[in-house]
Design an enzyme around this catalytic site. Structure first.
Site, PDB file in Angstrom:
ATOM      1  N   ASP A 109      47.835 -33.987 -41.094  1.00 24.80           N
ATOM      2  CA  ASP A 109      46.491 -33.441 -40.946  1.00 24.80           C
ATOM      3  C   ASP A 109      45.426 -34.533 -41.017  1.00 24.80           C
ATOM      4  O   ASP A 109      45.672 -35.634 -41.507  1.00 24.80           O
ATOM      5  CB  ASP A 109      46.258 -32.407 -42.049  1.00 24.80           C
ATOM      6  CG  ASP A 109      45.230 -31.346 -41.671  1.00 24.80           C
ATOM      7  OD1 ASP A 109      44.536 -31.524 -40.655  1.00 24.80           O
ATOM      8  OD2 ASP A 109      45.139 -30.349 -42.403  1.00 24.80           O
ATOM      9  N   LYS A 184      54.424 -31.094 -35.838  1.00 29.27           N
ATOM     10  CA  LYS A 184      54.509 -30.331 -37.081  1.00 29.27           C
ATOM     11  C   LYS A 184      53.434 -29.251 -37.008  1.00 29.27           C
ATOM     12  O   LYS A 184      52.254 -29.546 -36.843  1.00 29.27           O
ATOM     13  CB  LYS A 184      54.280 -31.233 -38.293  1.00 29.27           C
ATOM     14  CG  LYS A 184      54.251 -30.465 -39.613  1.00 29.27           C
ATOM     15  CD  LYS A 184      53.963 -31.381 -40.788  1.00 29.27           C
ATOM     16  CE  LYS A 184      53.793 -30.599 -42.081  1.00 29.27           C
ATOM     17  NZ  LYS A 184      53.479 -31.482 -43.234  1.00 29.27           N
ATOM     18  N   ASP A 186      51.669 -26.156 -38.844  1.00 27.58           N
ATOM     19  CA  ASP A 186      51.439 -25.630 -40.189  1.00 27.58           C
ATOM     20  C   ASP A 186      51.028 -24.156 -40.171  1.00 27.58           C
ATOM     21  O   ASP A 186      51.010 -23.510 -39.119  1.00 27.58           O
ATOM     22  CB  ASP A 186      50.406 -26.507 -40.904  1.00 27.58           C
ATOM     23  CG  ASP A 186      50.724 -26.723 -42.376  1.00 27.58           C
ATOM     24  OD1 ASP A 186      51.401 -25.878 -42.969  1.00 27.58           O
ATOM     25  OD2 ASP A 186      50.272 -27.747 -42.935  1.00 27.58           O
ATOM     26  N   VAL A 222      57.564 -18.447 -46.385  1.00 32.28           N
ATOM     27  CA  VAL A 222      56.991 -17.196 -46.887  1.00 32.28           C
ATOM     28  C   VAL A 222      57.604 -15.968 -46.229  1.00 32.28           C
ATOM     29  O   VAL A 222      57.641 -14.890 -46.815  1.00 32.28           O
ATOM     30  CB  VAL A 222      55.459 -17.176 -46.715  1.00 32.28           C
ATOM     31  CG1 VAL A 222      54.810 -18.260 -47.549  1.00 32.28           C
ATOM     32  CG2 VAL A 222      55.062 -17.328 -45.248  1.00 32.28           C
ATOM     33  N   ARG A 237      60.492 -25.050 -42.230  1.00 30.99           N
ATOM     34  CA  ARG A 237      60.292 -25.203 -43.662  1.00 30.99           C
ATOM     35  C   ARG A 237      60.759 -23.942 -44.382  1.00 30.99           C
ATOM     36  O   ARG A 237      60.345 -22.833 -44.050  1.00 30.99           O
ATOM     37  CB  ARG A 237      58.825 -25.476 -43.970  1.00 30.99           C
ATOM     38  CG  ARG A 237      58.431 -26.934 -43.822  1.00 30.99           C
ATOM     39  CD  ARG A 237      58.778 -27.750 -45.070  1.00 30.99           C
ATOM     40  NE  ARG A 237      57.989 -27.250 -46.179  1.00 30.99           N
ATOM     41  CZ  ARG A 237      56.709 -27.587 -46.381  1.00 30.99           C
ATOM     42  NH1 ARG A 237      56.081 -28.412 -45.564  1.00 30.99           N
ATOM     43  NH2 ARG A 237      56.063 -27.093 -47.412  1.00 30.99           N
ATOM     44  N   ASP A 241      55.165 -26.630 -50.285  1.00 35.91           N
ATOM     45  CA  ASP A 241      55.093 -28.091 -50.289  1.00 35.91           C
ATOM     46  C   ASP A 241      55.789 -28.690 -51.510  1.00 35.91           C
ATOM     47  O   ASP A 241      55.651 -28.186 -52.633  1.00 35.91           O
ATOM     48  CB  ASP A 241      53.639 -28.555 -50.294  1.00 35.91           C
ATOM     49  CG  ASP A 241      52.946 -28.318 -48.975  1.00 35.91           C
ATOM     50  OD1 ASP A 241      53.570 -27.781 -48.050  1.00 35.91           O
ATOM     51  OD2 ASP A 241      51.748 -28.660 -48.874  1.00 35.91           O
TER      52      ASP A 241
END
Length: 438
Positions: A109, A184, A186, A222, A237, A241
């Site tokens: 980022d 990547k 997010d 999630v 993922r 984090d």
């Protein structure tokens, strides 16, 4: 590095045990045997279950083994610029890390300005990336490396730069025009839209961008991405984090372990980047971190400042034998299974004495003895925990000491492991045919 005699055994032991087609498509579980070796128990395929490894839809031919490289976030966060990225690429070359497989140089980022331009495009920050991303990609490619970039499946990135939600096609074409190799993607500012709806559009956009781009889904686990992201990305993922602490690293390892049967060539579980070398853990803890990530077939993305590594950090990150477990490289075996290693036994109060293991090509096994307790302990693995017949003789090579420990362990193997340390071994079953040859 000279390979010991033990590795040559794998040539004779090698059987076809996987079915992977071109461009990342698969047609079945990874562990399939035409003639099951007699030294394997019937429980072997259950212990190392890969039945949930499904047909990939991304179809870009990437990630046949987990990605390796470097990412800017863990050390630099938003304090990045093109000089840091170029110097990192230079350091990967000069240290020899690139030759070991660390080829992705990934910008996280904060590379863009807070608003899109009048054409709705993302714009590199002219203060920190004055030459632009295309020029930076040219520099990285000139080193024989690959450039990664960051965006978000939301209206903003986590650091409140423009995201790519509803701009997937335009942004993917922009990344392709810059010759980017890796994205990547997010999960911030996502408007409450389910990940299963937000992540596939970028897959389609990348597939039609005109460039082959690795797609790293960063959904934080999630919505259990292992259940669906194999049809979307090259990695996903499985956790929140990581941070540079023993508690974070061990918790994340356990969370990622749950999804071992879903990973394989073309799509990998991602427990987040490496913290090795950032100073929050001891040498033993970092060695455990690297061992378990390698065994889990996790992406090996360095998260420290490779321009200023300590000797201990370099020793860990450059261990060819441990990397070979992750990438399944040998000088003698051309095929690979790509089966994620996993926790196979725990003992002691709160299960702090652990055995992790994963099958490799040639019927070899990588085995980790991990002491998560506060005092040294002898940890023992029994053959039945690995799906091996108790009578089979196994040669054991220590991948951190780089030496053969024994050529004929039978029934079990144990070692004294210091607190918060991890020993990683290569187990090679010995058969009568091998003894006749050697």
């Amino acid at each position: 590095m000279a390979m010991s005699k033990i590795i040559t055994f794998s040539v004779i032991l090698c059987l076809s045990a996987m079915t992977i087609a071109v461009a990342g498509r698969v047609v079945g579980p990874l562990l399939q045997f035409q003639d099951k070796p007699s030294f394997l128990r019937p429980t072997f395929s259950r212990i190392f279950d890969t039945s949930m490894y499904g047909t990939l839809q991304l179809n870009n031919g990437l990630a046949q083994m987990p990605q390796m490289g470097w990412n800017s976030w863990n050390f630099f966060a938003c304090d990045i610029n093109e000089t840091v990225i170029k110097e990192t690429a230079d350091a990967l070359i000069s240290t020899g890390l690139a030759d070991l497989g660390y080829v992705y140089v990934n910008i996280d980022d904060c590379w863009s300005i807070p608003i899109q331009n009048s054409e709705g495009q993302l714009v590199p920050d002219p203060k920190t990336f004055p030459s632009g991303i295309k020029a930076l990609a040219d520099y990285i490619h000139g080193k024989g490396l690959k450039l990664g970039i960051y965006s978000d499946a939301g209206v903003f990135t986590c650091q409140v730069r423009p995201g790519s939600l509803y701009h997937e096609s335009d942004d993917a074409k922009l990344f392709a025009s810059w010759d980017v190799d890796y994205l990547k993607y997010d999960n911030c500012y996502n408007l409450g839209i389910p990940p299963k709806e937000r992540y596939p559009p970028m897959r389609e956009a990348l597939n039609t961008s005109g460039r082959t781009i690795f797609y790293s889904v960063c959904e934080w686990g999630v919505d259990d991405p292992a259940l669906w992201a194999g049809k979307v990305g090259n990695s996903w993922r499985t956790t929140d984090d990581i941070n540079d602490s023993w508690a974070s690293m061990t918790t994340i390892a356990d969370l990622n372990d749950k999804w071992a049967s879903y990973a394989g060539p073309g799509g990998w579980n991602d427990p987040d980047m490496l913290e090795v070398g950032n100073g929050g853990m001891s040498y033993q803890e970092y060695r455990a971190h690297f061992s378990i990530w390698a065994l889990m077939k996790a992406p090996l993305l360095i998260g420290c400042d490779v321009r200023n590594m300590t000797a201990e950090t370099y020793e860990i990150l450059s261990n060819e034998e441990v990397i070979a477990v992750n990438q399944e490289r040998t000088y003698f075996v051309a095929d690979s299974l790509g089966v994620q290693g996993r926790k196979v036994n725990v003992s002691g109060t709160d299960g702090v004495y652990q055995v992790w293991a994963g099958p490799l090509s040639g019927h070899r096994l990588a085995v980790a003895l991990w002491n998560r307790g506060s005092t040294a302990k002898t940890i023992t693995v029994k053959w039945e925990e690995l799906g091996l017949q108790s009578s089979i003789s196994v040669s054991v090579r220590d991948l951190w000491q780089h030496k053969l420990v024994t050529g004929n362990a039978v029934s079990s193997f144990g070692a004294l492991v210091d607190a918060h340390d991890c020993h990683l071994y290569l187990f090679t079953p010995q058969t009568e045919s091998l003894r006749n040859v050697f």
